[in-house]
Structures are given as C-alpha cells and as structure tokens.
Design an enzyme around this catalytic site. Structure first.
Site, PDB file in Angstrom:
ATOM      1  CB  SER A   1      64.629  51.714 152.012  1.00  0.00           C
ATOM      2  OG  SER A   1      63.963  50.590 152.546  1.00  0.00           O
TER       3      SER A   1
ATOM      4  CE  LYS B   1      60.156  51.872 152.709  1.00  0.00           C
ATOM      5  NZ  LYS B   1      61.422  51.873 152.028  1.00  0.00           N
TER       6      LYS B   1
END
Length: 181
Positions: free
Chosen positions: A38, A82
C-alpha cells in the site's frame, strides 16, 4: 558462596535488561515490518523500519509516515502504515487525480500513480488525522473507510528510518509535496 552471589547478580542484570528492553519497545521505539504494497513505491513489501513511539511528544506533520490502529471494527488490533495527509482542521479532497489540501492542489512525487477516485471535500476534526497510502489506488486507507479519521489515541508512532534491507538504509524525512498549477 561466591557462585550464589554471581547467580543472583546475573539474574538481577538479566531482569533489568528485559525490563529496559520491554519498556523501550513499549514506549520509545520499535522495529516494524511492512506486510503490504500500500506504500509502494516509497516502501517495499518486507522493508523494516524503526518507529518512535513517544506520541504525546511527537509533532506530526503533513507527509509523515505513521503507524496506527485503523478505525475498522474488524481490524482494530492490526497496525497500518500510511502517509499522514490531513491534520486537524485541514480540508482534504481528491479530484481529477490530484490531492487538494485546504483548497491547494498538490503535486506528490512519492505516489505510485494518480488517483483514479474522488474523495471529499472533508474536514479533519480536532484530535484526528487522515491517512492515505502512496499506492493510492490499491491502499485500504481513509478514502475507503466509513469513518475516514484516525483518532490521536490510535497512533502508535512515526517512522524514523528504514533499517532493512541494509543497502536501502535511510532516514525517513517528512515528504514534501509542491503546489500544483
């Protein structure tokens, strides 16, 4: 008699070392492994990072890479990594493939490709953050969650450096995006 004293001393030193190690890992710093793509291209699968965990003392900035527990009922015990995109009070929008922060179009050189979705505009509430993966189109992040905000008490820490693979050792400075045309 000296043998008994030596054993007690060894046991005390070992116990102290374990307590210090557990305390450091719990409250100061920890190594983490990245299990997904990701954050490509910035972070590769199985890269290892050191995160600092002094959250109450940490100044979080736009572009930091953070580790946190996601606001997802079925995954709240997991740890996600993230990029921090929205700080409290920021208005975030994704449109026409670009990120807009407080109505300013940003050029983000660290993302995998332009976003193929729209999101927002949405304002980040006090005590919360908004996060997106660098591989935006396949990242399970704020743009896909029912509640897109990560509460501050769910932050685990901020990535400080990549330490493995060794040839890719690097400090992880806050990424910069530039204003678009």
């Amino acid at each position: 008699m000296h043998s008994s004293r030596w054993r007690k001393s060894l046991l005390a030193c070992t116990a102290a070392a374990v307590l210090v190690g557990v305390g450091l890992k719990t409250y100061v710093a920890e190594g983490v492994v990245v299990p997904s793509g990701s954050m490509l291209p910035t972070i590769q699968v199985n890269d290892r990072f050191l995160i600092e965990k002094l959250v109450p003392l940490t100044r979080f900035e736009f572009g930091d890479i953070i580790v946190f527990h996601p606001p997802l009922a079925d995954r709240e015990d997991e740890r996600f990594i993230k990029r921090l995109i929205g700080l409290p009070g920021d208005t975030i929008e994704v449109r026409d493939g670009y990120l807009y922060r407080n109505e300013e179009k940003l050029i983000e050189p660290y993302i995998q490709e332009k976003m193929d979705y729209s999101f927002g505009p949405i304002t980040v509430p006090a005590g919360h953050y908004l996060v997106l993966g660098d591989n935006r189109n396949v990242s399970l992040d704020s743009h896909l969650w029912d509640d897109p905000f990560v509460p501050q008490n769910q932050l685990i820490g901020k990535v400080v450096c990549r330490f493995y693979p060794f040839e890719d050792f690097s400090t992880m400075k806050t990424a910069s995006a530039t204003l678009g045309p």
